[in-house]
Design an enzyme around this catalytic site. Structure first.
Site, PDB file in Angstrom:
ATOM      1  N   GLU B 283       0.829  -1.207   0.000  1.00  6.04           N
ATOM      2  CA  GLU B 283       0.000   0.000   0.000  1.00  6.04           C
ATOM      3  C   GLU B 283       0.867   1.262   0.000  1.00  6.04           C
ATOM      4  OE1 GLU B 283      -3.796  -0.585   1.999  1.00  6.04           O
ATOM      5  OE2 GLU B 283      -3.469   1.300   3.036  1.00  6.04           O
ATOM      6  N   GLU B 286       2.028   1.718  -3.393  1.00 10.85           N
ATOM      7  CA  GLU B 286       0.914   2.176  -4.228  1.00 10.85           C
ATOM      8  C   GLU B 286       0.685   3.673  -4.034  1.00 10.85           C
ATOM      9  OE1 GLU B 286      -2.821   0.245  -3.413  1.00 10.85           O
ATOM     10  OE2 GLU B 286      -3.841   1.325  -5.028  1.00 10.85           O
ATOM     11  N   CYS B 310      -8.415  -2.029   4.212  1.00 14.47           N
ATOM     12  CA  CYS B 310      -8.277  -3.171   5.127  1.00 14.47           C
ATOM     13  C   CYS B 310      -9.581  -3.575   5.767  1.00 14.47           C
ATOM     14  CB  CYS B 310      -7.314  -2.849   6.264  1.00 14.47           C
ATOM     15  SG  CYS B 310      -5.753  -2.258   5.692  1.00 14.47           S
ATOM     16  N   SER B 330      -7.376   1.886  -2.194  1.00 17.07           N
ATOM     17  CA  SER B 330      -6.184   1.112  -2.496  1.00 17.07           C
ATOM     18  C   SER B 330      -6.632  -0.228  -3.057  1.00 17.07           C
ATOM     19  CB  SER B 330      -5.389   0.907  -1.207  1.00 17.07           C
ATOM     20  OG  SER B 330      -4.506  -0.169  -1.374  1.00 17.07           O
ATOM     21  N   LYS B 369     -15.499  -9.676   7.916  1.00 15.72           N
ATOM     22  CA  LYS B 369     -14.476 -10.532   7.315  1.00 15.72           C
ATOM     23  C   LYS B 369     -15.081 -11.836   6.816  1.00 15.72           C
ATOM     24  CE  LYS B 369     -10.621  -8.164   8.133  1.00 15.72           C
ATOM     25  NZ  LYS B 369      -9.874  -7.620   6.991  1.00 15.72           N
ATOM     26  N   GLU B 372     -16.291 -10.957   3.557  1.00 11.40           N
ATOM     27  CA  GLU B 372     -15.164 -10.707   2.664  1.00 11.40           C
ATOM     28  C   GLU B 372     -14.578 -12.029   2.142  1.00 11.40           C
ATOM     29  OE1 GLU B 372     -11.519  -9.326   4.451  1.00 11.40           O
ATOM     30  OE2 GLU B 372     -11.123  -7.973   2.785  1.00 11.40           O
ATOM     31  N   GLU B 377     -14.337 -12.573  -5.569  1.00 13.53           N
ATOM     32  CA  GLU B 377     -12.995 -12.132  -5.995  1.00 13.53           C
ATOM     33  C   GLU B 377     -11.888 -12.844  -5.215  1.00 13.53           C
ATOM     34  OE1 GLU B 377     -16.081  -9.853  -6.140  1.00 13.53           O
ATOM     35  OE2 GLU B 377     -14.940  -8.868  -4.586  1.00 13.53           O
ATOM     36  N   CYS B 526     -10.345  -1.913  14.566  1.00 17.31           N
ATOM     37  CA  CYS B 526     -10.667  -3.345  14.721  1.00 17.31           C
ATOM     38  C   CYS B 526     -10.838  -3.754  16.170  1.00 17.31           C
ATOM     39  CB  CYS B 526      -9.566  -4.190  14.102  1.00 17.31           C
ATOM     40  SG  CYS B 526      -9.290  -3.772  12.385  1.00 17.31           S
TER      41      CYS B 526
END
Lengths: 395, 596
Positions: B283, B286, B310, B330, B369, B372, B377, B526
Site C-alpha cells: 500500500e 501504491e 483493510c 487502495s 471478514k 469478505e 474475488e 478493529c
C-alpha cells in the site's frame, strides 16, 4: 362532598358564527402580549385535548423562551375513538382557530403555524386552505406576518401525542419523546412550540372576544368554561354538544340516555367507564376538588345500554390499543397485548378468574411506567370495566 | 465547570453536575440501576422502562436514563413500587421473547437473561406471545443472523446502525404488537445496505442479532487427518480475547492465545500481522506511485486521496454509498485475504503441501471478514483463499469447549513462515494504526530516515477522536524521490462509518486535500470490531487501544519493511512490491452496489 354545580347547562360559544373575526384579530393584536397571557390565565382555560394543561401558562412559558424561532401548532389529529368535535370546528368555524393561532404567534413570537390534520380528514383540506388564504390575506392587510400551513398525518393514533406529532412532522417515525424537555422549550424542530388542541384554540377566541370573565363564569371551580362533548352510542340524540363543565353524569344520562343506560365511557377508549351506580357521584370536569373523574381525552361520551356486553366493549378497545400503541415502550406495547390476550384467555377458561387481578396489577405498572400519556392511560378502560363488570368478563 | 446540584439517592446525599441523568448520578455513587435500552455508545431512548425509579413527589415513576437530575430531587431506586414495576416489565419482555435460553447462542451472555435471573422470574404468569407471531430467522447473510423472536425492541441496533455507522440498514417498522426491527422492505440482511460490520451484534442485549458461527466446520477440519489446518490471528484479537475468558479489558494475551490455538489442534499458528506488514509495503508503494503519477507525470486520472482497504465493512459501505469513488480505494487486499492467498501458494509451496489439502482459518475481531472471505474475488490462489472466519468470541467458545484453562497456559510463539511481524503490523488493530504503520515505512523509503516522532509514535493519528488529521513534511528525500521534496503529506483518519461519511462527503464536495485517508468501519478500529467481546464501551475500547500500543512498543521490530520474513518473501516469491505476483495475489478490485 357537595358539588358546586350539578346541573347540566348548555352553552353556545364555539359554533356561534361570529362575523367579526377581523375586528377581534386586530383588536387582540393591539394589546400587549402579557395582557393576553394574563387574560387567558385568569379565564382558567385548560387544554381541551386531554391532558388539561393550563393554556395561559403554556403560552407564557413559551413566550419566556429566548429562541428566535418558535412555532404554533394546532393539534387536529383527532383520533380518539368516539371523538368527532374538532373536525366540526374546522369545518364550521375555522377562522376562530386561525385567529387564535395568529394571536398565539404574536404572544410567543412565532411567525409560523401548522395545523396537524388527521389523515382521514383530508377532505377538509380544500376548504381549510381557502380559509387560510383569506386569513393570510387579511393578516397582510393589517401588516401582521403569520403563515399557517397544513400538515397531514398518516393515520397513526399515537401521532396525536404532542411529541410524536413533532417527530411525525419532522419526517421521522412518530414516537413519543422523553420529557423533559417539554414542547414549551423544545418542540417541533427542537424549537419552543405551543401545541394546542383545535377546541382549546377556539375557546381562546371566545375569551378574546368576550373577555375572560364570561368564560370563567361558566363551569365550576377548577373546571371553568364550556366544553364540546361528542355524544355517541346508545342515545336517541347522538351529536356534538357544548356543555358547561362540572355537570353530574346523572344529569347527562338523563338528558342523553335512552332510559336504559348501563354505563358511560367518558373520555374515549383511553378514558374511564362509569357504571350506572356511580352516575350520581361522578362529575365531568378536570381533576381537582371534584370527586369524579377527569376528562382524559377530548370529551367523548359513549353510552351503553343493557343490551351491550362490556366484554365486547373492552375487547374492542384493547384490540385498538394493541394495534395503535407505537410499540416503543415495554409497558404499553407488551402490556396491551397481555390485556388483550388475557381477557380472551379468562373468557375461554384457559386462565382462572383470578388472572384478572394479576392483569389489574399490571395496569398499575402500565400507568406508573409507560413513556407517554397514551401508555399511561391505555389501561384505564381495562381497570374501570373489569372492576365494575367483572362477572361479564368471566361468564 | 458546570454547576453542581444536590440530590439524594436512597437517602444518601449525592452531589452531581447539572444536566446529569439519574442513571449517571446513581452510577457515580455506586448504585446500580438495571437497564436494557441504555448503552453508553448511544443516544438515550428511554423505551425499555427497566430503569424506572421513584422520584419522591411524582405520581409516576421516571426512567432513570432519560430523566435529568434536579436540585433537591429525592430518588428511590429500590422501593417496593419500583421493584414490582421493574419485575413486571421484565416479565412482559420475557412474555414477548423466545425464552428458549438453553438453545440460544447468547445463552450465558444475555442482558435479559441476567435480569430474569436477578429478579428470579421463576414462573410464567403472562401469556407467551412469541409463539403467536410468525417469526422467521434471517440466515441469508454470511456474517449476521437475525432472529426477531429474541428481539426485545430496545432499538439499540437501530441506534447503532444510524448513529455510529450512518448506514441505517436496520430500522423500526410497523406499530403496536406488530412493531419490529427490520430492514428496507423487510429484505434479508444480505440484500440491503448492511455492511456486515456487526456493531449491531455488539450492541444487542439478547440473541436477536448474532454472528453466523463456523465453529463446527472448523472442529471438523481439525479432526480430519488429511487436512492441514492453518490459522491466522488478527492484531485486535490478542487484546480482546482475554475479556471473553474472564480477564480485564486491555489484557494482552498474545502468547496464551497462540498456545491455546496450538492445543486446539491447528497445524500451524500464524499471524495476520505478517500480512499487515506486507499490506504496508504494497500500500505504501501504491501511494508513492499514485503521488508520482500525480506530481511528476501530471496524470489527471490518478485518484487522490487514496483510501485504505483493510476494513471490509468500510469496503462494502463505499461500494453502496460512494460507488463513484471506488478508484480512490487502495487495490490492496485486506491482510486477511493477502494471507489467505499466500497460504495456498507461497506457504503451500514452501511446506510442500497440496493447496487443496489446506484449510485456512482466520480469527478476526470482525464479522464483515466473513462476508469478505465469501466474496467471489477472493479465490486468487485458485482455491477459496480463506475457508473459515471465526470471531474473537467464537475462538473463546472453542477454547472453553476444548477444556483449556486459559489462565494457566504458558506463552507460546507463532510458527514460522508468515508468523513474524513488526509493531507496525500490531497497531493495525487500532484506529490510526494503518496510517501510522504506513507513514513509518513510506517516510523511511522516501528519505532513508525514521519518521520525525519520538519512539516512532506518530501521536497525531492516535486517539479516539472521530476524524483526525495529520501531516508530515518530506525533506531531503533520497534522489529517486526528489520530486517529493518539500511536499507535505496530508493524511486523515476516521473510524466508525458515520465519520467515514464526513470524510467522504468532503472528498465529494472537493473540500478535501488529503493524500491518504485511513478508514475503519468500527468505532476504535478493529479493536472495537463487531466480532470482539461483548460488552463494548468507550472505556473498554480505550483499554484495548492502550494494550495494542503497549504491544507495539514492546516489539523488537517496529517497522514493516524491517520484518525479516517480509524481506524473505519478496526475495523468494514476490520479487518486488506491486510486481506481477503481487498484482495477481495481493490486489483486488471492487464492485459498485445499489443503496436499495
Amino acid at each position: 362532598m357537595a358539588f358546586e354545580s350539578y346541573q347540566l347547562k348548555r352553552a353556545d360559544f364555539i359554533f356561534k358564527n361570529e362575523n367579526d373575526w377581523e375586528k377581534i384579530l386586530s383588536r387582540t393584536l393591539s394589546r400587549p402580549p402579557q395582557e393576553i397571557i394574563n387574560e387567558l390565565m385568569s379565564s382558567e382555560l385548560k387544554g381541551r385535548g386531554g391532558a388539561g394543561f393550563p393554556t395561559g401558562l403554556k403560552w407564557k412559558l413559551t413566550a419566556e423562551e429566548s429562541a428566535s424561532v418558535k412555532y404554533v401548532i394546532c393539534n387536529a389529529d383527532e383520533g380518539e375513538p368516539g371523538t368527532f368535535k374538532d373536525r366540526e370546528i374546522l369545518s364550521l368555524v375555522p377562522y376562530k382557530v386561525l385567529v387564535a393561532m395568529a394571536v398565539c404567534g404574536y404572544v410567543i413570537g412565532a411567525a409560523n403555524g401548522f395545523i396537524y390534520l388527521r389523515g382521514e380528514y383530508k377532505y377538509l383540506v380544500p376548504e381549510l386552505n381557502k380559509a387560510i388564504k383569506e386569513f393570510e390575506y387579511y393578516c397582510k392587510e393589517i401588516n401582521h406576518n403569520f403563515n399557517i400551513s397544513i400538515f397531514l398525518g398518516s393515520g397513526a393514533y399515537i401521532c396525536g401525542e404532542e411529541t410524536a406529532l413533532f417527530d411525525s412532522m419532522e419526517g421521522k417515525r412518530g414516537e413519543p419523546r422523553n420529557k423533559p424537555p417539554y414542547p414549551t422549550s423544545s418542540g417541533y424542530m427542537g424549537k419552543p412550540t405551543v401545541i394546542n388542541n383545535v377546541e382549546t384554540l377556539a375557546h381562546t377566541f371566545t375569551i378574546f372576544k368576550y373577555g375572560a370573565k364570561k368564560f370563567y363564569d361558566l363551569g365550576v371551580q377548577y373546571s371553568r368554561g364550556s366544553k364540546l362533548f361528542s355524544v355517541s352510542g346508545d342515545t336517541p340524540k347522538p351529536g356534538i354538544y357544548e356543555l358547561e363543565l362540572g355537570m353530574s353524569l346523572q344529569d347527562f344520562v338523563e338528558e342523553f340516555g335512552d332510559g336504559d343506560t348501563k354505563a358511560v365511557q367518558v373520555g374515549g377508549a383511553s378514558g374511564f367507564l362509569v357504571p350506572r351506580k356511580k352516575f350520581a357521584e361522578t362529575a365531568i370536569g378536570y381533576k381537582g376538588k371534584l370527586t369524579g373523574i377527569s376528562l382524559p381525552t377530548g370529551g367523548s361520551m359513549m353510552l351503553f345500554n343493557s343490551s351491550r356486553s362490556m366484554y365486547n366493549v373492552l375487547d374492542n378497545y384493547l384490540e385498538f390499543f394493541k394495534e395503535e400503541s407505537c410499540g416503543q415502550c415495554t409497558p404499553c406495547r407488551v402490556g396491551c397485548q397481555q390485556l388483550y390476550s388475557g381477557i380472551k384467555a379468562v373468557k375461554r377458561g384457559e386462565k382462572p378468574a383470578q388472572y384478572l387481578d394479576k392483569l389489574l396489577k399490571l395496569t398499575e405498572t402500565m400507568q406508573l411506567t409507560a413513556k407517554c400519556g397514551l401508555g399511561q392511560s391505555v389501561a384505564n378502560s381495562f381497570s374501570s370495566i373489569v372492576e365494575n363488570f367483572r362477572e361479564e368478563m368471566i361468564y | 465547570m458546570s454547576e453542581k446540584i444536590n440530590i439524594t439517592i436512597n437517602g444518601m446525599p449525592v452531589e452531581v453536575e447539572q444536566g446529569k441523568t439519574i442513571l449517571e448520578a446513581a452510577d457515580q455513587s455506586g448504585v446500580i440501576i438495571p437497564s436494557l435500552c441504555y448503552h453508553k455508545d448511544l443516544c438515550v431512548a428511554g423505551n425499555c422502562r427497566v430503569c424506572v425509579v421513584e422520584v419522591v413527589g411524582q405520581k409516576r415513576l421516571s426512567a432513570a436514563c432519560a430523566t435529568p437530575c434536579e436540585e433537591g430531587m429525592e430518588i428511590r431506586t429500590n422501593s417496593l413500587n419500583v421493584r414490582n414495576s421493574r419485575k413486571h416489565i421484565i416479565e412482559l419482555l420475557l412474555s414477548e421473547h423466545n425464552a428458549d435460553c438453553t438453545r440460544c447462542y447468547k445463552n450465558g451472555n444475555c442482558e435479559l437473561q441476567n435480569l430474569a435471573s436477578e429478579y428470579k422470574i421463576m414462573s410464567q404468569d403472562f401469556i407467551p406471545l412469541a409463539p403467536q407471531k410468525k417469526y422467521t430467522i434471517d440466515m441469508f447473510s454470511p456474517s449476521i443472523i437475525k432472529d426477531n423472536s429474541k428481539c426485545i425492541r430496545c432499538q439499540r441496533c437501530v441506534r447503532t446502525c444510524a448513529e455510529l455507522q450512518g448506514v441505517n440498514a436496520l430500522t423500526v417498522a410497523f406499530k403496536g404488537d406488530e412493531m419490529k426491527i427490520t430492514t428496507f422492505f423487510e429484505k434479508a440482511m444480505n440484500d440491503v445496505v448492511c455492511t456486515n460490520c456487526g456493531q449491531c451484534i455488539n450492541h444487542c442485549p439478547t440473541g436477536a442479532l448474532v454472528e453466523r458461527n463456523y465453529i463446527e466446520e472448523v472442529w471438523e477440519a481439525i479432526a480430519n487427518p488429511n487436512l492441514h489446518v492453518v490459522v491466522q490471528t488478527a492484531p485486535a484479537v490478542r487484546v480482546g480475547l482475554g475479556e471473553e475468558l474472564g480477564m480485564q479489558p486491555g489484557t494482552r494475551v498474545t502468547g496464551k492465545m497462540v498456545a491455546a490455538l496450538k492445543r486446539l489442534g491447528f497445524d500451524s499458528v500464524l499471524d495476520t500481522d505478517f500480512t499487515a506488514d506486507l499490506t504496508i509495503i504494497e500500500e505504501g508503494h501504491e501511494l508513492l506511485s499514485r503521488l508520482k503519477k500525480a506530481l511528476v507525470d501530471k496524470d489527471k486520472s490518478v485518484k487522490l486521496p487514496m483510501a485504505t482497504s483493510c476494513s471490509p465493512g468500510w469496503i462494502k459501505y463505499i461500494e453502496h454509498m460512494y460507488p463513484e469513488y471506488l478508484e480512490n480505494l487502495s487495490t490492496c487486499k485486506s491482510p486477511q485475504q493477502m494471507f489467505g492467498a499466500l497460504v495456498k501458494t507461497y506457504y503451500a509451496k514452501a511446506r510442500k503441501l497440496s493447496p487443496d489439502k489446506i484449510i485456512s482459518v482466520s480469527i478476526m475481531p470482525c464479522t464483515a471478514k466473513k462476508f469478505e472471505a465469501n466474496r467471489p474475488e477472493m479465490h486468487d490462489s485458485g482455491y477459496r483463499d480463506v475457508d473459515y472466519v471465526l470471531t474473537t468470541r467464537e475462538l473463546a467458545i472453542m477454547i472453553k469447549q476444548a477444556g483449556i484453562d486459559f489462565y494457566k497456559l504458558e506463552d507460546a510463539k507463532f510458527d514460522r513462515l508468515m508468523g513474524e511481524s513488526s509493531g507496525a503490523g500490531v497497531i493495525f488493530g487500532a484506529t490510526g494504526g494503518v496510517m501510522e504503520a504506513a507513514l513509518r515505512t513510506v517516510y523511511a523509503v522516501v528519505t532513508g530516515r525514521d519518521v520525525p516522532f519520538e519512539n516512532l509514535d506518530i501521536t497525531p493519528v492516535r486517539g479516539m477522536e472521530g476524524v483526525r488529521e495529520a501531516s508530515i513534511k518530506i525533506e531531503n528525500p533520497q534522489p529517486e524521490w526528489a520530486f517529493l521534496d518539500g511536499v507535505e503529506l496530508r493524511c486523515a483518519v476516521a473510524h466508525g462509518l458515520v465519520n467515514a461519511k464526513k470524510v467522504m462527503d468532503d472528498v465529494a464536495a472537493g473540500k478535501s486535500n488529503f493524500h491518504f485517508i485511513e478508514i475503519m468501519a468500527c468505532p476504535g478500529g478493529c479493536l472495537g470490531g463487531g466480532g470482539q467481546p461483548i460488552p463494548t464501551s468507550p472505556e473498554i475500547r480505550q483499554k484495548r487501544a492502550e494494550a495494542i500500543y503497549a504491544e507495539d512498543a514492546g516489539m523488537p521490530i517496529r517497522k514493516s519493511h524491517e520484518n525479516p520474513e517480509i524481506l524473505k518473501i519478496y526475495e523468494d516469491f514476490l520479487i518486488k512490491p506491486l510486481g506481477e505476483k503481487s498484482h495477481h495475489l495481493l490486489h483486488t478490485h471492487y464492485v459498485g452496489r445499489n443503496r436499495f
